[in-house]
Write a protein that holds these residues in place. Structure first.
Motif, PDB file in Angstrom:
ATOM      1  N   PRO A  77      10.465 -38.595  -0.653  1.00 56.20           N
ATOM      2  CA  PRO A  77      11.329 -38.339   0.610  1.00 56.20           C
ATOM      3  C   PRO A  77      11.717 -37.044   0.546  1.00 56.20           C
ATOM      4  N   CYS A  78      11.735 -36.117   1.524  1.00 55.97           N
ATOM      5  CA  CYS A  78      11.981 -34.480   1.363  1.00 55.97           C
ATOM      6  C   CYS A  78      13.732 -34.510   1.655  1.00 55.97           C
ATOM      7  N   ASP A  79      14.264 -35.440   2.236  1.00 57.49           N
ATOM      8  CA  ASP A  79      15.950 -35.489   2.074  1.00 57.49           C
ATOM      9  C   ASP A  79      16.330 -35.701   0.711  1.00 57.49           C
ATOM     10  N   ARG A  80      15.638 -36.102  -0.370  1.00 58.77           N
ATOM     11  CA  ARG A  80      16.073 -36.222  -1.610  1.00 58.77           C
ATOM     12  C   ARG A  80      15.670 -34.824  -2.443  1.00 58.77           C
ATOM     13  N   LEU A  81      14.860 -34.075  -1.739  1.00 59.52           N
ATOM     14  CA  LEU A  81      14.635 -32.696  -2.014  1.00 59.52           C
ATOM     15  C   LEU A  81      15.585 -31.516  -1.442  1.00 59.52           C
ATOM     16  N   ALA A  82      16.530 -32.033  -0.873  1.00 60.17           N
ATOM     17  CA  ALA A  82      17.169 -30.900   0.181  1.00 60.17           C
ATOM     18  C   ALA A  82      18.160 -30.086  -0.770  1.00 60.17           C
ATOM     19  N   LEU A  83      18.179 -28.838  -0.422  1.00 58.56           N
ATOM     20  CA  LEU A  83      19.063 -27.747  -0.947  1.00 58.56           C
ATOM     21  C   LEU A  83      20.125 -27.592  -0.090  1.00 58.56           C
ATOM     22  N   ASP A  84      21.308 -27.208  -0.512  1.00 57.77           N
ATOM     23  CA  ASP A  84      22.671 -26.685   0.185  1.00 57.77           C
ATOM     24  C   ASP A  84      22.383 -25.586   0.328  1.00 57.77           C
TER      25      ASP A  84
END
Length: 130
Positions: A77-84
């Motif tokens: 899931p892309c939300d697990r790869l999110a950067l700040d």
């Protein structure tokens, strides 16, 4: 900012900046195909970091290259790869100390720039040969 070759559809909201690292020794294909009217696919070499924008609801498929084929090895899931996303002043450096504000390491090593006669060492070496 991420390099975007295939921009998201205008009706797509909630995009996030993501990062995936190929920690294997094989070439991988990163693909997002679950977003209507949008398709994302990139080759990711071993050790390479892929930074991209995607909708929060998207899933990144990782296909690992084998002999004349590719096998779906993971779906993330892309939300697990999110950067700040850092603010613009976080990219500056502290010029007095020469420290990278993100990694907290010295940016470069101090070089000894003592100036002397460059031929002196040759004269000394030549004297010992005679």
């Amino acid at each position: 900012m991420a390099q975007i070759l295939d921009s998201l559809p205008p009706e797509q909201s909630g995009k996030i900046l993501c990062c995936y690292v190929n920690a294997t020794s094989k070439i991988q294909i990163a693909r997002i195909s679950d977003i209507p009217s949008w398709y994302f696919e990139r080759v990711v070499f071993p050790g390479q970091r892929l930074v991209f924008e995607a909708p929060k609801v998207a899933h990144l498929e990782i296909h690992t290259g084998m002999m004349a084929s590719a096998i779906l090895s993971d779906t993330i899931p892309c939300d697990r790869l999110a950067l700040d996303e850092p603010s613009t002043n976080e990219f500056g450096t502290d010029s007095e100390t020469g420290i990278d504000p993100i990694n907290k390491k010295k940016l470069m090593q101090t070089i000894n720039t003592k100036i002397g006669d460059p031929t002196q060492s040759f004269k000394m070496a030549g004297a010992s040969i005679s």
